[in-house]
Structure formats: C-alpha cells, structure tokens
Design an enzyme around this catalytic site. Structure first.
Site, mmCIF file in Angstrom:
data_model
loop_
_atom_site.group_PDB
_atom_site.id
_atom_site.type_symbol
_atom_site.label_atom_id
_atom_site.label_comp_id
_atom_site.label_asym_id
_atom_site.label_seq_id
_atom_site.Cartn_x
_atom_site.Cartn_y
_atom_site.Cartn_z
ATOM 1 N N CYS A 307 0.846 -1.198 0.000
ATOM 2 C CA CYS A 307 0.000 0.000 0.000
ATOM 3 C C CYS A 307 0.881 1.248 0.000
ATOM 4 C CB CYS A 307 -0.965 -0.059 1.186
ATOM 5 S SG CYS A 307 -2.161 1.293 1.269
ATOM 6 N N LEU A 308 0.668 2.151 0.933
ATOM 7 C CA LEU A 308 1.446 3.376 1.023
ATOM 8 C C LEU A 308 2.929 3.076 1.214
ATOM 9 C CD1 LEU A 308 1.205 6.441 1.072
ATOM 10 C CD2 LEU A 308 0.705 6.310 3.511
#
Length: 573
Positions: A307-308
C-alpha cells in the site's frame, strides 16, 4: 500612476483564516461542502442547457413509474419486475407494500445514476462527486434502514416480542461507550498484538523516533541468503502482514526459509507534526535498510512494500537507482500505486478545497485522526461497511463475531500533518512521481531508472488502489515486471494463505526492456491459477535468491536486541 503591490497576508491573518477553516471542517466532519456545491452547480447548470438529456431523463422516469404501476397491480407475493438488488433478496420483500417500496427505491437509484452521468460539459471530478453524493443520500433513505419499512426486521420483532430491539439497543450502548472511551470495539479483546496477532517470534533490533525494525527468528536450519525487508503502510498497524499464525504472511516466509525484517511504524502524535515524506524515507526506509545490511552483510535485499509503504519503497528504490546504490536484489509492491492519474474512489475526497480543510485541521492537531480516514472508507462502501451492519446489529439484534482482520482494521493510526499534506498534494493532486518531478535529497527521481526485477500485485476488487492503476508501473520502467492479479480486496486479497477458499490469480511476466503491454492484452495473456498467490511469490523470490546458508545472528553485530517482537510502537493508541 502609483503602483500598488499585493500585500502578503500577515501571520495573524493566516492564523485567523486557519482557525475559521478548521472550525468549518469540524462542522462538516472534514468533508468539504464547497466541493459538493461546485459539483452540483456544475451539474445543474449544464443539465439546464441540455434539453435532449432532460427529455431522455423524463422519458426514463415515466418508464420506471409505469413499471411500478404494473407491479402494484400484481398479486401480493409475486416477483416484481425491474432491477434486482441483494439488499432485497429476502422473500419478505416480495410482499405488498414492501415490494413497491424496494422497487421504488431501486428505480430512483437507477434514475439518479443515469442523471448524474454523461451530462455534456460537466467536469469529470464534479460528475463523480455528484453521482457519489446522490448515491449516499439514497443509501441513507433506503427502506431497509428503518424499522417500519423493513419487513425482515418487523417479522423478527414480532417473533421475538421486541427482544431483538433490546439486544440492538444494548449493542448500540456498548459501541458508544467503547467509542467515547477510545477502546477497541466489543469483541476485539481476543486479538491482542503480541499474544494472538502479531505473534511471530522475533526481536526489535532498531528503534528511532519514527519506527521500530523487527527481525524474525528463523524456524529452519538454513535460510536463503538474501533477507526480505517489508515496508508496511503507516495508515494502519503493520500486523496485517502478521495476523493470526494461520494467515500470517511473515510467518509463512520465515517457515519457508527466509530471513524477514519488518518495519513497525510509530503512531504519531502532535509532537510529530513536522515529520514529512523525507523523514519516512530517511528514518524509515534508509535506517531500516542500513540495519538489515549490517545484520546480513554482503547480501542484497528483497525489498517489499504494501500500500502506502509500497509507494514509499518505489520512491526510495528509484532514488537508489539514481545514486548507483545496488543493495537491492528485487522489489515487490503489493497494492501500491506509482501513478495517480486514476487513483480510485479515494479521489472523491481529494481536491484543492478538501485538502485545504484537512490542512487547517491538521495544523491545529498536528495529525489526521484515524476516525477521519475511517469515515471516508466507510462512505466508499456505505452499504457493506455501514448500513447493513447497523441494520443487523441494532435492528435485528445480530452481532457478528469479530475476526482478526476486523480487529486489526479497528486498530487504526494517525497521520502526521506534514507527511499527509505532502502525500496528498505531491502524489494524488500533482502526480509528481509518475511525471518525474518527485524530489528526494533535492533531486527528482525517475522510476525509469529501476532495473531490478519487480513483483507487482493488484487485487481485483481494490477500491483504494485499483489494480488498473497499480498496473501502470508497466509504462514507467523498463525493468522486468511479474504482475499478479489476485481475487479479493485491498486487505483481504493480501490474506491469501494456502488453503484459503475461493482464491485464484493471474500471473504474467514481462521481460526487462520487453514491449509495453496494456491491461486488456495482459488479461488475455496472463495464465489463470487456482489457490493462494503466496506460493507463486515464494517461487519468484527463490528464483532470484542464492543457495541456502546458516541463519544470521539476531541483531547481528549491532549489539543486543532491544526487546521481543512486536515491540512498543504497535501498542500505541
């Protein structure tokens, strides 16, 4: 003629504006009303000068109300015609008058969907906002949400003499008390980090003001020589990758003979307001990588980001490639975007007006609260995450047992003000990374410089990082890319342990400097496989690793480990 120069607002004026904007943001629960007003104004004005479309919408309305009229003439209990919906699948919804209520709701929803799409002249972002908020208001008013218009709830109330409502009221009181006391939701008690989840044995070998680095204890006599360093997202706790022992990706890797390190991010508070993306690279990625290569010297690292954390890893890896740093053996990116031209449904909450309000709030608190982010995610899937749960718990009196994923999802974190503002503006709004403008150490990084093999994973039903957006990495680097598309969503798709039911994936590798490939072409060529994607990634790593060696010492020569995993930061609230 006297020349008048524009005056720079004084600090007191800026503070006043900031305070008013922060108060305005709180009044609107951090959702910009200006964005909504602009969207609806754009839609109304352009619809007003589109008589052809208005005529089509009027004809559609007449057709749908005629359909409802014919349905009203049908005997009670007969199947109404029109649009099906899983909210009304219970046979009770086919009884009069509930059949008409459900169909009236559905045709209304269908009409608004048609009305908010394709109006000539409406800016695309405004069109999506208008459609989204029309859907939200309709979801709120759905007949299934109310006791008097939900036949399933009425039948349950009559059968139980109202006991379901008493249970629901008690559930409501329990939830309110937990919310006010900042406690985990009721039922999450059996999932304590370090005991039930995040329980893979290991040691904290590094701690700084932003993260702890965990080294996991080996379970095999020999290990692959290249360690794996995992960079999780800091929007949530890291242990989505080390959930329960049976579905822990980290435990799976360790048991398969890998030396695994994972970052556990600090849950920031007001004192961390000035931590930005540069600090997440320096204190996070670089500090962790330096520690890993000192513990496992002379070996390249399999870097993995989720993800991030995957976006951060892509930025850091591009900076390393630019600077001639060759310490990486490969890069694996899970549900991580590097191009934000089509960032998914989260873009509904990201524009200049919205970010301005968030920045004003964060300037006062120093961070973005976890519940502010959770509210946005709930609205993206309001029926699944909000209304169906409210009906089941508070009206039907049914509380589903909390599982490990639900407990983790409730264990949210905050976001530092500076980092979050930079992330939203540089990546979402400006798309600086994809367009080669993102600076690291004062110089832009280019994903095109990446040459190490890349394993890139997308999930079919991801509404946070749509797989088509993740796929765009193919167009940004000539490196070898093995792209895997798996069933499931942003979180559940990652939890795909061998033996997990109803799991499948497609996988195709594009050779380094190979011809560019589009989404449709990839779908046609990628081979289908049943089951978990974990073994496929494991095989990919093994093919890029050396012969097995003795496991490295816990903490290496850096000294005695600080404490047992999962460390301190995972327990911060």
């Amino acid at each position: 003629m006297v020349e008048h120069k524009a005056e720079v607002p004084s600090s007191s004026s800026q503070q006043l504006d900031q305070a008013v904007r922060a108060a305005w943001a709180r009044r609107w629960m951090s959702v910009s009303p200006h964005s909504q007003l602009l969207a609806w104004t754009d839609w109304v004005c352009n619809l007003a000068i589109s008589p052809g479309m208005r005529s089509d919408l009027a004809r559609l309305a007449l057709e749908e109300w005629a359909q409802l009229y014919h349905a009203a003439l049908q005997p009670s209990g007969s199947q109404t015609h029109g649009i099906a919906d899983r909210r009304f699948k219970d046979p009770a919804w086919r009884q009069w008058p509930f059949n008409l209520m459900s169909q009236a709701f559905l045709v209304q929803q269908h009409w608004w969907q048609a009305a908010t799409q394709g109006v000539p002249g409406v800016e695309k972002h405004h069109e999506r906002l208008a459609a989204f908020w029309a859907k939200q208001w309709l979801e709120l008013l759905a007949p299934g949400n109310f006791l008097a218009t939900n036949p399933v709830v009425l039948e349950r109330t009559a059968r139980e003499g109202g006991l379901n409502l008493l249970r629901g009221f008690q559930y409501l009181m329990d939830d309110v008390q937990a919310l006010l006391a900042h406690r985990p939701p009721p039922g999450a008690e059996p999932f304590q980090p370090g005991r039930d989840v995040a329980a893979t044995p290991g040691k904290v070998v590094l701690r700084n003001r932003l993260m702890e680095l965990i080294q996991y204890a080996p379970t095999t006599g020999k290990v692959h020589p290249e360690p794996i360093l995992i960079v999780p997202a800091w929007i949530m706790k890291y242990y989505i990758l080390d959930l329960s022992p049976h579905n822990s990706l980290i435990k799976y890797l360790v048991d398969q003979g890998h030396t695994v390190f994972c970052i556990s991010w600090k849950n920031p508070d007001a004192a961390d307001r000035d931590l930005g993306m540069d600090e997440y690279i320096d204190l996070g990625w670089r500090a962790a990588l330096d520690a890993v290569v000192s513990i496992v010297p002379g070996r390249r690292v399999h870097a993995t980001g989720y993800c991030l954390g995957g976006t951060l890893l892509a930025i850091a890896a591009a900076a390393m490639a630019r600077d001639g740093d060759e310490r990486l053996a490969s890069v694996s990116l899970f549900a991580a975007q590097t191009d934000f031209t089509e960032p998914g449904e989260l873009a509904l909450f990201i524009d200049q007006s919205q970010i301005g309000l968030l920045e004003a709030q964060m300037a006062q608190t120093g961070y973005l609260r976890a519940d502010q982010m959770a509210g946005a995610f709930q609205m993206l899937r309001s029926y699944d995450l909000l209304w169906s749960r409210l009906v089941n718990q508070y009206l039907l009196g049914e509380r589903a047992p909390v599982n490990d994923l639900m407990a983790w999802n409730a264990d949210a974190t905050r976001m530092p003000a500076r980092m979050h503002a930079q992330y939203l503006r540089r990546l979402f709004l400006n798309n600086d990374l994809s367009e080669n403008r993102y600076p690291v150490d004062g110089r832009a990084v280019l994903l095109g410089n990446l040459r190490v093999p890349i394993f890139c994973l997308g999930t079919v039903s991801d509404h946070i990082a749509p797989w088509q957006s993740v796929f765009k990495l193919h167009h940004q680097t000539p490196a070898e890319i093995s792209f895997l598309l798996t069933s499931g969503g942003h979180n559940a798709g990652i939890l795909s342990e061998p033996g997990h039911p109803r799991r499948s994936y497609q996988l195709l590798t594009r050779a380094a400097h190979g011809p560019d490939i589009g989404v449709q072409q990839w779908l046609e060529k990628a081979a289908w496989h049943d089951g978990s994607w974990w073994p496929a990634w494991l095989a990919w790593l093994k093919a890029r690793s050396g012969a097995a060696v003795a496991p490295p010492r816990m903490g290496g020569k850096r000294g005695k480990p600080l404490e047992d995993a999962p460390g301190r930061y995972v327990h911060e609230h």
